[in-house]
Write a protein that holds these residues in place. Structure first.
Motif, PDB file in Angstrom:
ATOM      1  N   UNK A 103      14.704   5.228  14.028  1.00 55.97           N
ATOM      2  CA  UNK A 103      13.969   4.235  14.825  1.00 55.97           C
ATOM      3  C   UNK A 103      13.834   2.919  14.054  1.00 55.97           C
ATOM      4  N   UNK A 104      14.273   1.863  14.681  1.00 59.47           N
ATOM      5  CA  UNK A 104      14.250   0.542  14.052  1.00 59.47           C
ATOM      6  C   UNK A 104      12.847   0.165  13.572  1.00 59.47           C
ATOM      7  N   UNK A 105      11.841   0.392  14.429  1.00 65.60           N
ATOM      8  CA  UNK A 105      10.466   0.014  14.087  1.00 65.60           C
ATOM      9  C   UNK A 105       9.954   0.754  12.858  1.00 65.60           C
ATOM     10  N   UNK A 106      10.347   2.021  12.727  1.00 62.46           N
ATOM     11  CA  UNK A 106       9.912   2.779  11.540  1.00 62.46           C
ATOM     12  C   UNK A 106      10.572   2.254  10.277  1.00 62.46           C
ATOM     13  N   UNK A 107      11.812   1.799  10.419  1.00 61.91           N
ATOM     14  CA  UNK A 107      12.498   1.185   9.267  1.00 61.91           C
ATOM     15  C   UNK A 107      11.770  -0.102   8.859  1.00 61.91           C
ATOM     16  N   UNK A 108      11.403  -0.915   9.866  1.00 62.03           N
ATOM     17  CA  UNK A 108      10.670  -2.159   9.606  1.00 62.03           C
ATOM     18  C   UNK A 108       9.352  -1.843   8.894  1.00 62.03           C
ATOM     19  N   UNK A 109       8.642  -0.833   9.384  1.00 62.44           N
ATOM     20  CA  UNK A 109       7.344  -0.491   8.786  1.00 62.44           C
ATOM     21  C   UNK A 109       7.504   0.049   7.364  1.00 62.44           C
ATOM     22  N   UNK A 110       8.582   0.772   7.111  1.00 62.25           N
ATOM     23  CA  UNK A 110       8.823   1.271   5.752  1.00 62.25           C
ATOM     24  C   UNK A 110       9.055   0.104   4.789  1.00 62.25           C
ATOM     25  N   UNK A 111       9.718  -0.937   5.283  1.00 70.91           N
ATOM     26  CA  UNK A 111       9.934  -2.131   4.441  1.00 70.91           C
ATOM     27  C   UNK A 111       8.601  -2.835   4.201  1.00 70.91           C
ATOM     28  N   UNK A 112       7.784  -2.954   5.241  1.00 71.55           N
ATOM     29  CA  UNK A 112       6.457  -3.565   5.064  1.00 71.55           C
ATOM     30  C   UNK A 112       5.664  -2.806   3.999  1.00 71.55           C
ATOM     31  N   UNK A 113       5.713  -1.486   4.068  1.00 73.86           N
ATOM     32  CA  UNK A 113       4.928  -0.655   3.136  1.00 73.86           C
ATOM     33  C   UNK A 113       5.462  -0.743   1.709  1.00 73.86           C
ATOM     34  N   UNK A 114       6.704  -1.194   1.565  1.00 72.71           N
ATOM     35  CA  UNK A 114       7.303  -1.330   0.224  1.00 72.71           C
ATOM     36  C   UNK A 114       6.914  -2.635  -0.452  1.00 72.71           C
ATOM     37  N   UNK A 115       6.437  -3.593   0.338  1.00 69.08           N
ATOM     38  CA  UNK A 115       6.128  -4.930  -0.201  1.00 69.08           C
ATOM     39  C   UNK A 115       5.038  -4.828  -1.278  1.00 69.08           C
ATOM     40  N   UNK A 116       5.332  -5.367  -2.454  1.00 62.83           N
ATOM     41  CA  UNK A 116       4.356  -5.364  -3.540  1.00 62.83           C
ATOM     42  C   UNK A 116       4.110  -3.999  -4.151  1.00 62.83           C
ATOM     43  N   UNK A 117       4.839  -3.000  -3.734  1.00 61.15           N
ATOM     44  CA  UNK A 117       4.608  -1.626  -4.191  1.00 61.15           C
ATOM     45  C   UNK A 117       5.800  -1.062  -4.959  1.00 61.15           C
ATOM     46  N   UNK A 118       7.008  -1.274  -4.443  1.00 61.67           N
ATOM     47  CA  UNK A 118       8.201  -0.784  -5.154  1.00 61.67           C
ATOM     48  C   UNK A 118       9.047  -1.976  -5.595  1.00 61.67           C
ATOM     49  N   UNK A 119       9.767  -1.780  -6.695  1.00 64.84           N
ATOM     50  CA  UNK A 119      10.520  -2.892  -7.298  1.00 64.84           C
ATOM     51  C   UNK A 119      11.835  -3.157  -6.585  1.00 64.84           C
TER      52      UNK A 119
END
Ligand code: DQA
Length: 149
Positions: free
Chosen positions: A57-73
């Motif tokens: 699902x495209x939206x879940x991919x987008x949300x996974x990227x949001x959740x990575x911001x400032x958290x993973x390198x």
């Protein structure tokens, strides 16, 4: 997927959950779990922690990227077919300040013309394509080199 400790997010897009049986003449016979194991081992060899998320699902991919911001390198992303048309994925990646590596098992440039466009490539530090499962190790090593700099 939301551990605070990960260094690298490996993101797998639509249909990659079917690897192993999906068009093996193009994508090989290894499963996604085997590719994730390869990437995890490569990360460990470089003292890095990897987490993986797959979605159709495209939206879940987008949300996974949001959740990575400032958290993973770093994000290593095989967006599947979203590569070729998802401006939502493009825009999400544009909000991410870390390292981005685009990864494909096949070489999209050597395939149908609609696969020749990548809306992800302009945001990536680099792309690893066409090396099959070996690409998962190469992508992690590329991240490790970039992080050491
Ligand atoms: C792919 C290439 C894409 O064009 C295709 O839609 C996929 C897999 C690859 O890994 O080669 O789903 O991303």
């Amino acid at each position: 997927m939301t551990a605070d400790t990960a260094d690298i997010l490996l993101l797998s897009g639509p249909n990659l959950n079917l690897l192993g049986t999906r068009e093996p003449e193009i994508y090989g016979t290894e499963t996604l779990a085997e590719h994730v194991a390869t990437a995890t081992k490569a990360a460990e060899n470089n003292g890095l922690i990897l987490e993986h998320f797959q979605s159709n699902h495209e939206g879940e991919m987008v949300e996974a990227i949001h959740a990575a911001r400032g958290r993973v390198a770093a994000i290593v992303i095989n967006p599947g077919a979203l590569t070729h048309y998802s401006w939502a994925l493009h825009d999400a990646l544009a909000t991410y300040a870390g390292i981005i590596v685009e990864l494909h098992l096949s070489n999209p440039k050597a395939r149908e013309s609609w696969r020749h466009v990548s809306v992800v490539a302009p945001l990536a530090s680099g792309s690893i394509v066409g090396f099959g499962g070996v690409g998962y190790r190469l992508a992690i090593e590329a991240v490790a080199v970039k992080l050491r700099k």
